[in-house]
Scaffold this motif. Structure first.
Motif, short mmCIF file in Angstrom:
data_model
loop_
_atom_site.label_atom_id
_atom_site.label_comp_id
_atom_site.label_asym_id
_atom_site.label_seq_id
_atom_site.Cartn_x
_atom_site.Cartn_y
_atom_site.Cartn_z
N GLU A 121 -5.90 6.04 12.67
CA GLU A 121 -5.40 4.67 12.50
C GLU A 121 -5.71 4.14 11.10
O GLU A 121 -4.92 3.42 10.52
CB GLU A 121 -5.98 3.76 13.58
CG GLU A 121 -5.37 4.05 14.93
CD GLU A 121 -5.77 3.01 15.96
OE1 GLU A 121 -6.04 1.87 15.59
OE2 GLU A 121 -5.80 3.39 17.14
N GLN A 122 -6.87 4.46 10.57
CA GLN A 122 -7.24 3.95 9.25
C GLN A 122 -6.94 4.99 8.18
O GLN A 122 -7.17 6.18 8.36
CB GLN A 122 -8.73 3.60 9.20
CG GLN A 122 -9.06 2.34 9.96
CD GLN A 122 -10.49 1.92 9.65
OE1 GLN A 122 -11.40 2.72 9.78
NE2 GLN A 122 -10.66 0.67 9.24
N ARG A 123 -6.43 4.50 7.05
CA ARG A 123 -6.19 5.38 5.92
C ARG A 123 -7.49 5.51 5.13
O ARG A 123 -8.37 4.68 5.24
CB ARG A 123 -5.07 4.83 5.05
CG ARG A 123 -3.75 4.86 5.81
CD ARG A 123 -2.62 4.28 5.00
NE ARG A 123 -1.38 4.38 5.75
CZ ARG A 123 -0.37 5.16 5.39
NH1 ARG A 123 -0.45 5.89 4.31
NH2 ARG A 123 0.71 5.22 6.12
N GLU A 124 -7.58 6.57 4.34
CA GLU A 124 -8.81 6.82 3.60
C GLU A 124 -8.52 6.89 2.11
O GLU A 124 -7.49 7.38 1.68
CB GLU A 124 -9.44 8.14 4.07
CG GLU A 124 -9.89 8.11 5.51
CD GLU A 124 -10.51 9.43 5.97
OE1 GLU A 124 -10.72 10.32 5.11
OE2 GLU A 124 -10.75 9.57 7.16
N TYR A 125 -9.47 6.41 1.33
CA TYR A 125 -9.37 6.49 -0.12
C TYR A 125 -10.29 7.61 -0.59
O TYR A 125 -11.45 7.68 -0.21
CB TYR A 125 -9.79 5.15 -0.75
CG TYR A 125 -9.72 5.18 -2.25
CD1 TYR A 125 -8.50 5.21 -2.90
CD2 TYR A 125 -10.88 5.18 -3.02
CE1 TYR A 125 -8.42 5.25 -4.28
CE2 TYR A 125 -10.81 5.22 -4.40
CZ TYR A 125 -9.58 5.25 -5.03
OH TYR A 125 -9.51 5.29 -6.39
N HIS A 126 -9.75 8.51 -1.42
CA HIS A 126 -10.52 9.68 -1.84
C HIS A 126 -10.87 9.68 -3.33
O HIS A 126 -11.24 10.71 -3.88
CB HIS A 126 -9.77 10.96 -1.48
CG HIS A 126 -9.68 11.18 -0.01
ND1 HIS A 126 -10.70 11.70 0.73
CD2 HIS A 126 -8.69 10.90 0.87
CE1 HIS A 126 -10.35 11.77 2.00
NE2 HIS A 126 -9.13 11.27 2.12
N GLY A 127 -10.78 8.53 -3.98
CA GLY A 127 -11.24 8.42 -5.35
C GLY A 127 -10.34 9.02 -6.41
O GLY A 127 -10.76 9.21 -7.54
N ARG A 128 -9.13 9.32 -6.10
CA ARG A 128 -8.24 9.91 -7.09
C ARG A 128 -7.15 8.94 -7.51
O ARG A 128 -6.09 9.34 -7.97
CB ARG A 128 -7.62 11.19 -6.53
CG ARG A 128 -8.64 12.28 -6.32
CD ARG A 128 -7.95 13.61 -6.04
NE ARG A 128 -8.94 14.60 -5.69
CZ ARG A 128 -9.16 15.04 -4.47
NH1 ARG A 128 -8.46 14.58 -3.46
NH2 ARG A 128 -10.07 15.95 -4.24
N GLY A 129 -7.36 7.69 -7.30
CA GLY A 129 -6.36 6.69 -7.65
C GLY A 129 -5.31 6.56 -6.56
O GLY A 129 -5.26 7.32 -5.63
N GLY A 130 -4.50 5.57 -6.70
CA GLY A 130 -3.45 5.37 -5.72
C GLY A 130 -3.96 4.67 -4.47
O GLY A 130 -5.12 4.30 -4.36
N SER A 131 -3.06 4.50 -3.55
CA SER A 131 -3.41 3.80 -2.33
C SER A 131 -4.17 4.72 -1.36
O SER A 131 -4.31 5.92 -1.60
CB SER A 131 -2.16 3.26 -1.66
OG SER A 131 -1.33 4.34 -1.29
N HIS A 132 -4.59 4.15 -0.30
CA HIS A 132 -5.31 4.92 0.71
C HIS A 132 -4.36 5.95 1.33
O HIS A 132 -3.21 5.64 1.66
CB HIS A 132 -5.84 4.00 1.79
CG HIS A 132 -7.01 3.16 1.33
ND1 HIS A 132 -7.12 2.66 0.06
CD2 HIS A 132 -8.11 2.76 1.98
CE1 HIS A 132 -8.24 1.98 -0.05
NE2 HIS A 132 -8.86 2.01 1.11
N ALA A 133 -4.83 7.14 1.49
CA ALA A 133 -4.02 8.24 2.01
C ALA A 133 -4.04 8.27 3.53
O ALA A 133 -4.99 7.83 4.16
CB ALA A 133 -4.56 9.57 1.47
#
Length: 98
Positions: A14-26
């Motif tokens: 359900e939740q998107r994750e941010y992996h520190g590579r820029g852009g929106s949450h994946a």
């Protein structure tokens, strides 16, 4: 991922994750219970045990050829049976419809 979802191996979290590579949450995915079982059972299987896509295509072509050959042989056998009086025309017609 769509195919894995169809097979019931993964689900979208359900939740998107941010992996520190820029852009929106994946989008994030999680293994289902079935997916976990699949990984446990098959991830250590040697690659040689699996059929390649090319092999699957070749097998499909061979199967189609065999099916066509069987249909042709069936037609010839039925024709012979009609000419020898073993089958009537109606019986032959019914057999060839199957």
């Amino acid at each position: 991922m769509e195919r894995l979802t169809e097979w019931g191996l993964v689900v979208e979290k359900e939740q998107r994750e941010y992996h520190g590579r820029g852009g929106s949450h994946a989008r994030a995915w999680a293994l289902t219970e079935r997916g976990t079982e699949f990984c446990d059972d098959y991830l250590d299987t040697p690659e040689s045990a699996f059929v390649s896509p090319e092999d699957a295509v070749a097998l499909d072509e061979r199967l189609s050829t065999l099916e066509n050959d069987v249909e042709q042989m069936k037609a010839v056998i039925v024709k012979i049976a009609v000419h020898t009086g073993t089958l009537t025309e109606d019986q032959a017609e019914n057999l060839l419809k199957e």
